[in-house]
Write an enzyme that holds these catalytic residues in place. Structure first.
Site, mmCIF file in Angstrom:
data_model
loop_
_atom_site.group_PDB
_atom_site.id
_atom_site.type_symbol
_atom_site.label_atom_id
_atom_site.label_comp_id
_atom_site.label_asym_id
_atom_site.label_seq_id
_atom_site.Cartn_x
_atom_site.Cartn_y
_atom_site.Cartn_z
ATOM 1 N N ALA A 1 -3.141 0.058 6.611
ATOM 2 C CA ALA A 1 -4.513 0.132 7.105
ATOM 3 C C ALA A 1 -4.603 1.044 8.318
ATOM 4 O O ALA A 1 -5.559 1.809 8.473
ATOM 5 C CB ALA A 1 -5.024 -1.260 7.449
ATOM 6 N N ASP B 1 -9.854 2.287 2.662
ATOM 7 C CA ASP B 1 -9.821 1.549 3.928
ATOM 8 C C ASP B 1 -10.474 2.315 5.078
ATOM 9 O O ASP B 1 -11.227 1.748 5.871
ATOM 10 C CB ASP B 1 -8.377 1.218 4.319
ATOM 11 C CG ASP B 1 -7.822 0.026 3.563
ATOM 12 O OD1 ASP B 1 -8.612 -0.836 3.156
ATOM 13 O OD2 ASP B 1 -6.595 -0.047 3.391
ATOM 14 N N GLY C 1 -14.010 -8.175 11.183
ATOM 15 C CA GLY C 1 -13.389 -7.374 10.146
ATOM 16 C C GLY C 1 -13.956 -7.495 8.750
ATOM 17 O O GLY C 1 -13.539 -6.765 7.860
ATOM 18 N N LYS D 1 0.805 -1.225 0.000
ATOM 19 C CA LYS D 1 0.000 0.000 0.000
ATOM 20 C C LYS D 1 0.840 1.278 0.000
ATOM 21 O O LYS D 1 0.464 2.269 -0.631
ATOM 22 C CB LYS D 1 -0.950 -0.003 1.189
ATOM 23 C CG LYS D 1 -1.996 -1.106 1.131
ATOM 24 C CD LYS D 1 -2.928 -1.052 2.321
ATOM 25 C CE LYS D 1 -3.951 -2.173 2.273
ATOM 26 N NZ LYS D 1 -4.921 -2.100 3.371
ATOM 27 N N ILE E 1 -9.449 -5.844 12.341
ATOM 28 C CA ILE E 1 -9.595 -5.778 10.885
ATOM 29 C C ILE E 1 -9.197 -7.088 10.219
ATOM 30 O O ILE E 1 -9.468 -7.278 9.035
ATOM 31 C CB ILE E 1 -8.821 -4.595 10.275
ATOM 32 C CG1 ILE E 1 -7.310 -4.829 10.295
ATOM 33 C CG2 ILE E 1 -9.179 -3.288 10.957
ATOM 34 C CD1 ILE E 1 -6.540 -3.857 9.414
ATOM 35 N N TYR F 1 -9.917 -10.679 9.153
ATOM 36 C CA TYR F 1 -11.215 -11.320 8.938
ATOM 37 C C TYR F 1 -11.096 -12.803 8.613
ATOM 38 O O TYR F 1 -12.102 -13.475 8.346
ATOM 39 C CB TYR F 1 -11.992 -10.604 7.824
ATOM 40 C CG TYR F 1 -11.312 -10.620 6.484
ATOM 41 C CD1 TYR F 1 -11.476 -11.694 5.612
ATOM 42 C CD2 TYR F 1 -10.492 -9.575 6.088
ATOM 43 C CE1 TYR F 1 -10.843 -11.724 4.385
ATOM 44 C CE2 TYR F 1 -9.853 -9.595 4.859
ATOM 45 C CZ TYR F 1 -10.031 -10.668 4.012
ATOM 46 O OH TYR F 1 -9.395 -10.699 2.799
#
Length: 271
Positions: free
Chosen positions: A128, A100, A238, A66, A215, A217
């Site tokens: 994130a 996000d 998440g 990212k 977050i 998942y």
């Protein structure tokens, strides 16, 4: 000709993004398909240029790409401020966005959790974490970022302070920090499949008025969330952050409002 979309990351096999996007494409009868691609940071530029050259509609980016993407694509003002990109669109060059923070915000709002005026402890200082910290500080929360490398948390907090209240610290005082927090957010990979026993905190660290948002998942109920339930705290999974950030990306790429319920069903079935 079928339009290809995808998610780039390393690791990426755990991603449920293909499940939810392909379900949305089928529901809307769109001639599109979404795949997961393992891409390392050193190969990201070549991968993005290749995807654009081959006519991809767009891609999502996940760990650890990212921030690296900022060196490669043209970021919009929000993504540039956050310092991380999770969505790339190829309609006009290579444009980068970050969905996000909005995904996290919509997830907590759906659970009737108030962000404005809350003390929010974010553990982790990656992509994130950056997005959520900027979004929540902008929305009026008091942000504390705690990270194993303290200086990284301090540096991030100094950037977030441009839009709201934020400070950074190490993990030494995490129990005391949790005791003073209204919302605890795990932005690390602790607890992610296959290392599901990892957790940033246990029940004895928590209090009943705390909202714990993980977050991660996969698995859907992480050890952190199990510990939150033991403490009587509100546990927030998440998958909706994944779904809401994905829905925003879908709209950026296609201009079409995606079917949220269909996306959610696909993610839950995949989990």
């Amino acid at each position: 000709m079928r339009t290809v979309f995808g998610v780039f990351g390393d690791p990426v096999a755990h991603s449920k993004s293909p499940d939810m996007h392909n379900a949305a494409f089928r529901e809307l009868d769109m001639d599109c398909i979404y795949h997961a691609f393992r891409v390392s940071p050193e190969n990201l530029k070549d991968a993005l240029l290749g995807a654009r050259a081959m006519g991809f509609g767009g891609v999502n980016l996940t760990v650890p790409l990212k921030q690296e993407a900022l060196k490669i694509v043209e970021a919009d003002s929000l993504a540039a401020g956050i310092g991380a990109i999770n969505t790339v669109d190829f309609k006009d060059g290579m444009k980068g966005y970050n969905t996000d923070g909005l995904g996290a915000k919509r997830t907590l709002e759906e659970k009737d959790v108030t962000i404005k005026g809350s003390n929010v402890l974010i553990v982790g200082a990656g992509g994130a974490s950056r997005a959520i910290a900027f979004q929540f500080a902008k929305d009026g929360a008091d942000i504390i970022i705690a990270n194993r490398t303290e200086q990284k948390a301090i540096n991030l907090a100094s950037e977030v302070a441009a839009v709201g209240s934020a400070r950074g610290c190490g993990l030494e005082s995490i129990k005391e920090l949790i005791a003073e927090s209204d919302i605890l957010i795990n932005c690390t990979t602790l607890g992610m499949h296959p290392n599901t026993e990892g957790t940033i905190a246990t029940a004895e660290d928590m209090h009943p008025d705390l909202t714990v948002f993980d977050i991660v998942y996969n698995p859907l109920e992480t050890r952190l969330l199990k510990e939150a339930k033991k403490a009587g705290a509100k546990a927030v999974t998440g998958e909706m952050m994944l779904i809401y950030q994905g829905a925003e990306a879908f709209k950026i790429w296609t201009g079409v409002e995606p079917p949220i319920n269909v996306m959610k069903k696909a993610v839950l079935e995949g989990l």
